[in-house]
Design an enzyme around this catalytic site. Structure first.
Site, mmCIF file in Angstrom:
data_model
loop_
_atom_site.group_PDB
_atom_site.id
_atom_site.type_symbol
_atom_site.label_atom_id
_atom_site.label_comp_id
_atom_site.label_asym_id
_atom_site.label_seq_id
_atom_site.Cartn_x
_atom_site.Cartn_y
_atom_site.Cartn_z
ATOM 1 N N CYS A 1 40.824 44.139 49.036
ATOM 2 C CA CYS A 1 41.536 42.878 49.196
ATOM 3 C C CYS A 1 41.896 42.617 50.653
ATOM 4 C CB CYS A 1 42.778 42.869 48.311
ATOM 5 S SG CYS A 1 42.353 42.876 46.546
ATOM 6 N N CYS B 1 44.953 46.374 48.599
ATOM 7 C CA CYS B 1 44.083 47.542 48.734
ATOM 8 C C CYS B 1 43.042 47.260 49.823
ATOM 9 C CB CYS B 1 43.392 47.828 47.403
ATOM 10 S SG CYS B 1 42.159 46.577 46.935
ATOM 11 N N HIS C 1 40.840 41.516 41.291
ATOM 12 C CA HIS C 1 42.211 41.719 41.760
ATOM 13 C C HIS C 1 42.827 40.346 42.009
ATOM 14 C CE1 HIS C 1 41.847 46.089 43.412
ATOM 15 N NE2 HIS C 1 41.155 45.940 42.299
ATOM 16 N N GLU D 1 44.393 39.076 44.531
ATOM 17 C CA GLU D 1 44.077 38.479 45.833
ATOM 18 C C GLU D 1 42.676 37.891 45.863
ATOM 19 O OE1 GLU D 1 46.370 42.348 46.908
ATOM 20 O OE2 GLU D 1 45.156 41.594 45.239
#
Length: 148
Positions: free
Chosen positions: A80, A77, A47, A49
């Site tokens: 993260c 999410c 992801h 992040e």
């Protein structure tokens, strides 16, 4: 946020959802960027992040990113948000809300959970329309399920 949007826009030629993240040092210096690369790498943890946090920690020289800020185009999410807490990020700024998986106030609020040992400041909805438009455009371009 405009920098994070530009990073996200860099996903335009990939199958990855266009999410961008930027980590800034306490003095405002850009430490690292990340964009979604799950499809490109086959890594479920890739992801924006997570990639930005990894790169920022490498550049910063330690895993504690105290006083740093992460700016991301989409609400983090749970994975993260957890990584942000563990990295001791001081401030989180995000654009669009994510009602299906968001962990900064939509579905959960990991970032402000009083049971955790660290809680960053959170600023939500910054350039939310621009962030949402980038995502909507991406999903509108994707082919739908085959008829049949």
């Amino acid at each position: 946020m405009r920098r994070a949007l530009a990073v996200a826009a860099g996903c335009h030629d990939s199958a990855d959802v266009p999410v961008g993240a930027v980590v800034y040092a306490p003095d405002g210096t850009e430490l690292a960027i990340g964009r979604n690369e799950r499809e490109a790498t086959g890594d479920p943890t890739a992801h924006a992040e997570i990639l930005a946090l990894r790169a920022a920690a490498a550049r910063w020289g330690e895993w504690r990113l105290e006083g740093c800020t992460i700016v991301v185009t989409l609400e983090p999410c749970t994975m993260c948000a957890g990584a942000i807490v563990l990295a001791r990020i001081g401030t989180v700024v995000f654009g669009a809300w994510e009602p299906k998986t968001g962990a900064a106030g939509s579905l959960w609020d990991v970032l402000r959970d009083r049971r955790l040992n660290h809680r960053p400041e959170v600023y939500s909805g910054v350039l939310a329309d621009e962030s949402a438009t980038l995502l909507r455009t991406f999903f509108d371009r994707r082919p739908g399920p085959a008829a049949g």
